[in-house]
Design an enzyme around this catalytic site. Structure first.
Site, PDB file in Angstrom:
ATOM      1  N   SER A  43       0.833  -1.212   0.000  1.00 56.74           N
ATOM      2  CA  SER A  43       0.000   0.000   0.000  1.00 56.74           C
ATOM      3  C   SER A  43       0.870   1.265   0.000  1.00 56.74           C
ATOM      4  O   SER A  43       0.500   2.278  -0.603  1.00 56.74           O
ATOM      5  CB  SER A  43      -0.984   0.011   1.176  1.00 56.74           C
ATOM      6  OG  SER A  43      -0.323   0.212   2.396  1.00 56.74           O
ATOM      7  N   ASN A  44       2.019   1.213   0.653  1.00 61.18           N
ATOM      8  CA  ASN A  44       2.934   2.369   0.562  1.00 61.18           C
ATOM      9  C   ASN A  44       3.482   2.510  -0.848  1.00 61.18           C
ATOM     10  O   ASN A  44       3.638   3.624  -1.350  1.00 61.18           O
ATOM     11  CB  ASN A  44       4.074   2.235   1.574  1.00 61.18           C
ATOM     12  CG  ASN A  44       3.670   2.713   2.947  1.00 61.18           C
ATOM     13  OD1 ASN A  44       3.513   3.920   3.161  1.00 61.18           O
ATOM     14  ND2 ASN A  44       3.444   1.785   3.867  1.00 61.18           N
ATOM     15  N   ARG A  59      22.214 -15.803   3.348  1.00 59.11           N
ATOM     16  CA  ARG A  59      21.751 -14.413   3.254  1.00 59.11           C
ATOM     17  C   ARG A  59      22.611 -13.604   2.290  1.00 59.11           C
ATOM     18  O   ARG A  59      22.124 -12.799   1.507  1.00 59.11           O
ATOM     19  CB  ARG A  59      21.779 -13.784   4.651  1.00 59.11           C
ATOM     20  CG  ARG A  59      21.089 -12.450   4.751  1.00 59.11           C
ATOM     21  CD  ARG A  59      21.202 -11.892   6.154  1.00 59.11           C
ATOM     22  NE  ARG A  59      20.368 -12.601   7.109  1.00 59.11           N
ATOM     23  CZ  ARG A  59      19.113 -12.274   7.388  1.00 59.11           C
ATOM     24  NH1 ARG A  59      18.551 -11.264   6.786  1.00 59.11           N
ATOM     25  NH2 ARG A  59      18.411 -12.948   8.265  1.00 59.11           N
ATOM     26  N   LEU A  63      18.675  -6.478   6.344  1.00 64.47           N
ATOM     27  CA  LEU A  63      19.769  -6.341   5.376  1.00 64.47           C
ATOM     28  C   LEU A  63      21.096  -6.228   6.120  1.00 64.47           C
ATOM     29  O   LEU A  63      21.210  -5.502   7.115  1.00 64.47           O
ATOM     30  CB  LEU A  63      19.541  -5.100   4.511  1.00 64.47           C
ATOM     31  CG  LEU A  63      18.290  -5.197   3.620  1.00 64.47           C
ATOM     32  CD1 LEU A  63      17.911  -3.825   3.068  1.00 64.47           C
ATOM     33  CD2 LEU A  63      18.500  -6.196   2.490  1.00 64.47           C
ATOM     34  N   ASN A 112      13.471   4.071   4.451  1.00 60.60           N
ATOM     35  CA  ASN A 112      12.513   3.086   4.967  1.00 60.60           C
ATOM     36  C   ASN A 112      11.378   3.828   5.646  1.00 60.60           C
ATOM     37  O   ASN A 112      11.558   4.945   6.137  1.00 60.60           O
ATOM     38  CB  ASN A 112      13.200   2.165   5.980  1.00 60.60           C
ATOM     39  CG  ASN A 112      12.264   1.082   6.496  1.00 60.60           C
ATOM     40  OD1 ASN A 112      11.503   0.484   5.717  1.00 60.60           O
ATOM     41  ND2 ASN A 112      12.305   0.816   7.788  1.00 60.60           N
ATOM     42  N   HIS A 120       8.585   3.267   8.734  1.00 53.13           N
ATOM     43  CA  HIS A 120       8.390   2.409   9.909  1.00 53.13           C
ATOM     44  C   HIS A 120       7.162   2.894  10.683  1.00 53.13           C
ATOM     45  O   HIS A 120       7.006   4.096  10.910  1.00 53.13           O
ATOM     46  CB  HIS A 120       9.635   2.468  10.798  1.00 53.13           C
ATOM     47  CG  HIS A 120       9.525   1.563  11.979  1.00 53.13           C
ATOM     48  ND1 HIS A 120       9.657   0.184  11.880  1.00 53.13           N
ATOM     49  CD2 HIS A 120       9.252   1.819  13.284  1.00 53.13           C
ATOM     50  CE1 HIS A 120       9.485  -0.347  13.075  1.00 53.13           C
ATOM     51  NE2 HIS A 120       9.238   0.617  13.944  1.00 53.13           N
ATOM     52  N   SER A 170       7.287   6.980  10.786  1.00 51.37           N
ATOM     53  CA  SER A 170       8.538   7.701  10.531  1.00 51.37           C
ATOM     54  C   SER A 170       9.130   7.253   9.199  1.00 51.37           C
ATOM     55  O   SER A 170       9.102   6.063   8.875  1.00 51.37           O
ATOM     56  CB  SER A 170       9.585   7.371  11.605  1.00 51.37           C
ATOM     57  OG  SER A 170       9.086   7.526  12.913  1.00 51.37           O
ATOM     58  N   THR A 219      20.359   2.704   7.868  1.00 53.83           N
ATOM     59  CA  THR A 219      21.740   2.489   8.302  1.00 53.83           C
ATOM     60  C   THR A 219      21.810   1.042   8.805  1.00 53.83           C
ATOM     61  O   THR A 219      20.759   0.392   8.927  1.00 53.83           O
ATOM     62  CB  THR A 219      22.125   3.493   9.412  1.00 53.83           C
ATOM     63  OG1 THR A 219      21.195   3.363  10.470  1.00 53.83           O
ATOM     64  CG2 THR A 219      22.147   4.925   8.900  1.00 53.83           C
ATOM     65  N   ASP A 240      16.044  -0.065  11.881  1.00 57.80           N
ATOM     66  CA  ASP A 240      15.121   1.025  12.247  1.00 57.80           C
ATOM     67  C   ASP A 240      15.794   2.112  13.089  1.00 57.80           C
ATOM     68  O   ASP A 240      15.119   2.791  13.881  1.00 57.80           O
ATOM     69  CB  ASP A 240      13.890   0.480  13.005  1.00 57.80           C
ATOM     70  CG  ASP A 240      13.122  -0.551  12.201  1.00 57.80           C
ATOM     71  OD1 ASP A 240      13.079  -0.425  10.965  1.00 57.80           O
ATOM     72  OD2 ASP A 240      12.560  -1.478  12.807  1.00 57.80           O
ATOM     73  N   GLN A 251      -1.354   7.860   7.464  1.00 57.45           N
ATOM     74  CA  GLN A 251      -0.294   8.874   7.568  1.00 57.45           C
ATOM     75  C   GLN A 251       0.964   8.432   6.818  1.00 57.45           C
ATOM     76  O   GLN A 251       1.662   9.245   6.215  1.00 57.45           O
ATOM     77  CB  GLN A 251       0.029   9.160   9.037  1.00 57.45           C
ATOM     78  CG  GLN A 251      -1.135   9.723   9.822  1.00 57.45           C
ATOM     79  CD  GLN A 251      -1.701  10.976   9.186  1.00 57.45           C
ATOM     80  OE1 GLN A 251      -0.963  11.891   8.842  1.00 57.45           O
ATOM     81  NE2 GLN A 251      -3.013  11.009   8.998  1.00 57.45           N
ATOM     82  N   GLU A 252       1.241   7.119   6.862  1.00 58.36           N
ATOM     83  CA  GLU A 252       2.393   6.608   6.100  1.00 58.36           C
ATOM     84  C   GLU A 252       2.253   6.991   4.634  1.00 58.36           C
ATOM     85  O   GLU A 252       3.227   7.376   3.979  1.00 58.36           O
ATOM     86  CB  GLU A 252       2.484   5.078   6.218  1.00 58.36           C
ATOM     87  CG  GLU A 252       2.763   4.578   7.614  1.00 58.36           C
ATOM     88  CD  GLU A 252       2.936   3.067   7.660  1.00 58.36           C
ATOM     89  OE1 GLU A 252       3.436   2.479   6.692  1.00 58.36           O
ATOM     90  OE2 GLU A 252       2.570   2.463   8.687  1.00 58.36           O
TER      91      GLU A 252
HETATM   92  C1  GRF Z   1       3.877  -0.577   6.730  1.00 64.26           C
HETATM   93  O1  GRF Z   1       3.217  -0.448   7.951  1.00 64.26           O
HETATM   94  C2  GRF Z   1       5.289  -0.061   6.831  1.00 64.26           C
HETATM   95  O2  GRF Z   1       5.417   1.004   7.712  1.00 64.26           O
HETATM   96  C3  GRF Z   1       6.036  -1.258   7.356  1.00 64.26           C
HETATM   97  O3  GRF Z   1       5.454  -2.364   6.718  1.00 64.26           O
HETATM   98  C4  GRF Z   1       4.120  -2.039   6.363  1.00 64.26           C
HETATM   99  C5  GRF Z   1       4.002  -2.265   4.891  1.00 64.26           C
HETATM  100  O4  GRF Z   1       2.694  -2.081   4.415  1.00 64.26           O
HETATM  101  N1  GRF Z   1       7.447  -1.122   7.121  1.00 64.26           N
HETATM  102  P1  GRF Z   1       2.436  -1.988   2.854  1.00 64.26           P
HETATM  103  O5  GRF Z   1       2.995  -3.271   2.235  1.00 64.26           O
HETATM  104  O6  GRF Z   1       3.105  -0.777   2.344  1.00 64.26           O
HETATM  105  O7  GRF Z   1       0.939  -1.937   2.722  1.00 64.26           O
END
Ligand code: GRF
Length: 225
Positions: A19-20, A71, A99, A113, A115, A142, A147, A151, A179-180
């Site tokens: 979704s982001n 890895r 990572l 990233n 978070h 956030s 780094t 997080d 909000q993200e």
């Molecule tokens: C989000 O809550 C993001 O902050 C975290 O993982 C989730 C990912 O959601 N790192 P999406 O795949 O972007 O919907």
């Protein structure tokens, strides 16, 4: 901001629903990102975010971590895949693999990233559950530079939300997620426009060291404005 003198090119790493990523694709389509999303790479073959990328006409690629015995081998393949697109910026958008330092070092100052907490509080997983268990009244999201410590990179921008009396992890997560979707495109745009950069451990915004993250929330006195 671009190494090649053109527009900022971006590669997104995902593991799930994306979704982001969709918020970034939408912002790009509306001309609000000032960056081109060149590829979306998932470590999970069935990630719905891959479908979102394809629908937007963006290369959607799987580098399945399960296909590698170590890895380091997975990360080498991931790097090869990323580097084909010569990105100026890598965004982790729900990418659920830790990572290694060597990988992060390759993209120092070029990887962001998002978070779901007000870092430095609640690094790691299950943030919403932990926020509720702790009785917090304020929570949020956030965007930070990546780094080697999980997080823990310098924070660029945050958005706060209230924790409401009847919240459960799902209702709280939904409020944070909204909000993200606002702050990630914003931070990417700032990066693409060359307004933010990482210098040592500090974020510079418009050539000034940031002493605290930006807040771009819609929150004040326990209410969402
Ligand atoms: C989000 O809550 C993001 O902050 C975290 O993982 C989730 C990912 O959601 N790192 P999406 O795949 O972007 O919907």
């Amino acid at each position: 901001m671009s190494g090649s003198g053109g527009r900022c090119g971006l590669v997104a790493l995902i593991s799930g629903r994306g979704s982001n990523l969709q918020a970034l694709l939408d912002a790009a389509a509306q001309g609000k990102l000032n960056a081109d999303i060149r590829a979306v790479i998932s470590n999970c073959p069935g990630a719905y975010g891959l479908e979102r990328a394809r629908r937007a006409g963006v290369s959607a690629i799987t580098v399945d971590h399960k296909a590698f015995s170590a890895r380091g081998c997975f990360e080498a393949a991931l790097r090869q895949c990323i580097d084909r697109f010569c990105p100026d910026l890598i965004v982790l958008a729900g990418f659920m693999r830790i990572l290694q330092q060597s990988f992060v070092a390759c993209y120092a100052g070029k990887m962001l990233n998002i978070h779901p907490s007000l870092l430095p509080k609640y690094r790691g997983l299950h943030t919403h559950e932990r926020v509720l268990a702790a009785g917090e009244r304020v929570h949020g999201a956030s965007v930070h530079f990546v780094t080697p410590d999980l997080d823990a990179g310098p924070v660029i921008v945050q958005a706060r939300v209230p924790v409401l009396p009847n919240d459960d992890p799902e209702t709280l997560a939904a409020r944070v997620l909204a909000q993200e979707h606002r702050i990630y495109p914003l931070a990417v745009r700032w990066y693409a426009e060359g307004r933010i950069r990482l210098v040592g451990d500090a974020v510079f915004f418009d050539n000034q060291p940031m002493t605290a993250p930006r807040f771009v929330d819609t929150y004040e006195n326990d209410t969402i404005l």
